[in-house]
Design a protein around this motif. Structure first.
Motif, short mmCIF file in Angstrom:
data_model
loop_
_atom_site.label_atom_id
_atom_site.label_comp_id
_atom_site.label_asym_id
_atom_site.label_seq_id
_atom_site.Cartn_x
_atom_site.Cartn_y
_atom_site.Cartn_z
N LEU A 47 -68.37 -9.12 25.70
CA LEU A 47 -69.05 -8.07 26.48
C LEU A 47 -70.03 -7.35 25.57
CD1 LEU A 47 -65.80 -6.58 28.08
CD2 LEU A 47 -67.21 -8.48 28.94
N GLY A 48 -71.27 -7.18 26.02
CA GLY A 48 -72.25 -6.42 25.23
C GLY A 48 -72.47 -6.97 23.84
N SER A 49 -72.93 -8.20 23.75
CA SER A 49 -73.07 -8.87 22.44
C SER A 49 -74.14 -8.26 21.56
CB SER A 49 -73.40 -10.35 22.65
OG SER A 49 -72.40 -10.97 23.40
N VAL A 67 -72.12 -11.59 27.68
CA VAL A 67 -72.49 -10.75 28.83
C VAL A 67 -73.32 -9.59 28.29
CG1 VAL A 67 -71.60 -9.32 30.71
CG2 VAL A 67 -70.39 -11.43 30.04
N GLU A 68 -74.64 -9.71 28.38
CA GLU A 68 -75.53 -8.73 27.74
C GLU A 68 -76.70 -8.45 28.69
OE1 GLU A 68 -75.70 -6.60 24.77
OE2 GLU A 68 -77.11 -6.09 26.35
N PRO A 69 -76.64 -7.29 29.39
CA PRO A 69 -77.65 -7.01 30.42
C PRO A 69 -78.97 -6.44 29.88
CG PRO A 69 -76.02 -5.25 30.36
CD PRO A 69 -75.59 -6.25 29.35
N ASN A 70 -79.06 -6.25 28.57
CA ASN A 70 -80.20 -5.52 28.00
C ASN A 70 -81.22 -6.51 27.43
OD1 ASN A 70 -81.73 -3.44 27.01
ND2 ASN A 70 -80.08 -2.52 25.79
N PRO A 71 -82.30 -6.83 28.17
CA PRO A 71 -83.22 -7.89 27.73
C PRO A 71 -83.77 -7.72 26.32
CG PRO A 71 -83.71 -7.24 29.97
CD PRO A 71 -82.69 -6.27 29.46
N VAL A 94 -73.53 -7.33 34.13
CA VAL A 94 -72.85 -6.21 33.46
C VAL A 94 -71.37 -6.54 33.28
CG1 VAL A 94 -74.39 -4.35 34.16
CG2 VAL A 94 -72.57 -5.07 35.72
N ALA A 95 -70.76 -5.86 32.30
CA ALA A 95 -69.34 -6.14 32.01
C ALA A 95 -68.43 -5.70 33.16
CB ALA A 95 -68.95 -5.41 30.72
N GLU A 96 -68.91 -4.78 33.99
CA GLU A 96 -68.11 -4.35 35.14
C GLU A 96 -68.03 -5.46 36.19
OE1 GLU A 96 -70.48 -2.62 33.72
OE2 GLU A 96 -69.91 -0.52 33.49
N ARG A 97 -69.02 -6.36 36.18
CA ARG A 97 -69.07 -7.43 37.18
C ARG A 97 -69.75 -8.63 36.53
NH1 ARG A 97 -71.94 -4.82 40.05
NH2 ARG A 97 -73.71 -6.19 40.04
N SER A 110 -64.94 -7.43 22.41
CA SER A 110 -66.01 -6.42 22.45
C SER A 110 -65.97 -5.61 21.17
CB SER A 110 -65.85 -5.48 23.65
OG SER A 110 -64.81 -4.55 23.44
N SER A 111 -67.15 -5.17 20.74
CA SER A 111 -67.20 -4.15 19.68
C SER A 111 -68.27 -3.14 20.05
CB SER A 111 -67.47 -4.77 18.30
OG SER A 111 -68.76 -5.29 18.19
N LEU A 112 -67.87 -1.87 20.04
CA LEU A 112 -68.77 -0.74 20.29
C LEU A 112 -69.48 -0.87 21.63
CD1 LEU A 112 -70.37 -0.66 16.70
CD2 LEU A 112 -68.18 0.30 17.45
N VAL A 113 -68.73 -1.22 22.65
CA VAL A 113 -69.32 -1.47 23.98
C VAL A 113 -68.68 -0.59 25.06
CG1 VAL A 113 -69.56 -3.21 25.81
CG2 VAL A 113 -70.08 -3.80 23.45
C1 SAM Z 1 -73.70 -0.14 20.67
S1 SAM Z 1 -74.24 -1.69 21.24
C2 SAM Z 1 -73.07 -2.78 20.44
C3 SAM Z 1 -73.58 -4.19 20.33
C4 SAM Z 1 -72.65 -5.17 19.59
N1 SAM Z 1 -71.44 -5.40 20.33
C5 SAM Z 1 -72.34 -4.69 18.20
O1 SAM Z 1 -71.17 -4.51 17.86
O2 SAM Z 1 -73.31 -4.52 17.42
C6 SAM Z 1 -73.70 -1.68 22.95
C7 SAM Z 1 -74.09 -2.92 23.69
O3 SAM Z 1 -73.52 -2.88 25.00
C8 SAM Z 1 -74.49 -3.33 25.93
N2 SAM Z 1 -74.16 -2.77 27.25
C9 SAM Z 1 -74.44 -1.55 27.75
N3 SAM Z 1 -73.98 -1.42 29.00
C10 SAM Z 1 -73.37 -2.60 29.31
C11 SAM Z 1 -72.69 -3.08 30.46
N4 SAM Z 1 -72.51 -2.32 31.54
N5 SAM Z 1 -72.20 -4.34 30.41
C12 SAM Z 1 -72.35 -5.11 29.29
N6 SAM Z 1 -72.98 -4.70 28.19
C13 SAM Z 1 -73.49 -3.46 28.20
C14 SAM Z 1 -75.79 -2.82 25.36
O4 SAM Z 1 -76.91 -3.50 25.88
C15 SAM Z 1 -75.58 -3.08 23.87
O5 SAM Z 1 -75.96 -4.37 23.51
#
Ligand code: SAM
Length: 213
Positions: A47-49, A67-71, A94-97, A110-113
């Motif tokens: 989630l959120g790579s 799963v990374e919605p941020n282009p 998005v990670a919710e869906r 996941s890390s920091l997501v």
């Molecule tokens: C703080 S960054 C962490 C990125 C990476 N996991 C790391 O450890 O460096 C948060 C990430 O979550 C993604 N993100 C934000 N909302 C999200 C969502 N609803 N579903 C999935 N990813 C999401 C952001 O685009 C961003 O890439």
């Protein structure tokens, strides 16, 4: 319905920030990451790579379903996967869906997501839906400090500029409580404290949550 609002400027800033700061963040988190991300299987859902901070924990030849919605993250993420020899299955959901089939994954990471997603409880429900029976959710996340502490006070004071800069990130979430209440069969969780100048980010948890078998 959860949607993701793309901020071109801040998205690009965050992609650059996590590229530049990635090594520093990694030095601080790697002890816990090495433990919770040890022995990942050949296919992992993340989630959120972001720009690919966790690719190093996958073996070359593995597949990352990202799963990374941020282009603005995508170009760096693709390049990092190529460098690492990891096959990338990039989803801009998005990670919710996630859109992934139910009971299709052995491991979600996941890390920091969970600090940044719109609805962390919905994300955890989605993780449980996607995991196979007995599968694991492995995480390293930052969380709210204890009530009444100076760090908690700072997390509150800085919440608006922090969320603006880091695209919705909150340092005030009780993620241990949410993970504990989500419906996992068992949760192994370590709370710990970093000592970085980014004080609101220093209160952290790492762990493994096991889906019911
Ligand atoms: C703080 S960054 C962490 C990125 C990476 N996991 C790391 O450890 O460096 C948060 C990430 O979550 C993604 N993100 C934000 N909302 C999200 C969502 N609803 N579903 C999935 N990813 C999401 C952001 O685009 C961003 O890439």
């Amino acid at each position: 319905m959860t949607t993701y609002e793309v901020h071109r400027g801040r998205g690009s800033f965050n992609a650059a920030f996590f590229s530049v700061m990635g090594p520093y963040i990694e030095v601080n988190l790697r002890r816990r990451k090495r433990r919770v991300f040890a022995g990942l299987p050949g296919t992992v859902v993340e989630l959120g790579s972001g720009v690919g901070a966790n690719l190093r924990y996958l073996d070359a030849g593995s597949t990352l379903v990202a799963v990374e919605p941020n282009p603005p993250m995508h170009r760096r993420l693709r390049a990092a996967a190529q460098r690492q020899g990891v096959r990338l299955d990039l989803r801009d959901s998005v990670a919710e869906r996630t859109g992934l089939p139910g009971h299709s994954a052995d491991t979600v990471i996941s890390s920091l997501v969970l600090c940044t997603v719109t609805d962390p409880a919905a994300v955890l429900a989605e993780v449980l839906r996607v995991l196979r029976p007995g599968g694991t959710f492995r995480f390293v996340e930052h969380v709210a400090a204890g009530a009444g502490t100076p760090t908690r006070w700072l997390q509150r004071a800085l919440r608006r500029p922090w969320a603006w800069t880091f695209e919705g990130c909150s340092c005030e979430r009780d993620l241990a409580g949410l993970i504990g209440a989500a419906g996992f069969a068992r949760v192994e969780l370590e709370p710990y404290r970093l000592h970085t100048p980014f004080v609101p980010f220093n209160t952290q948890i790492a762990g493994v949550a096991h889906a019911p078998g």
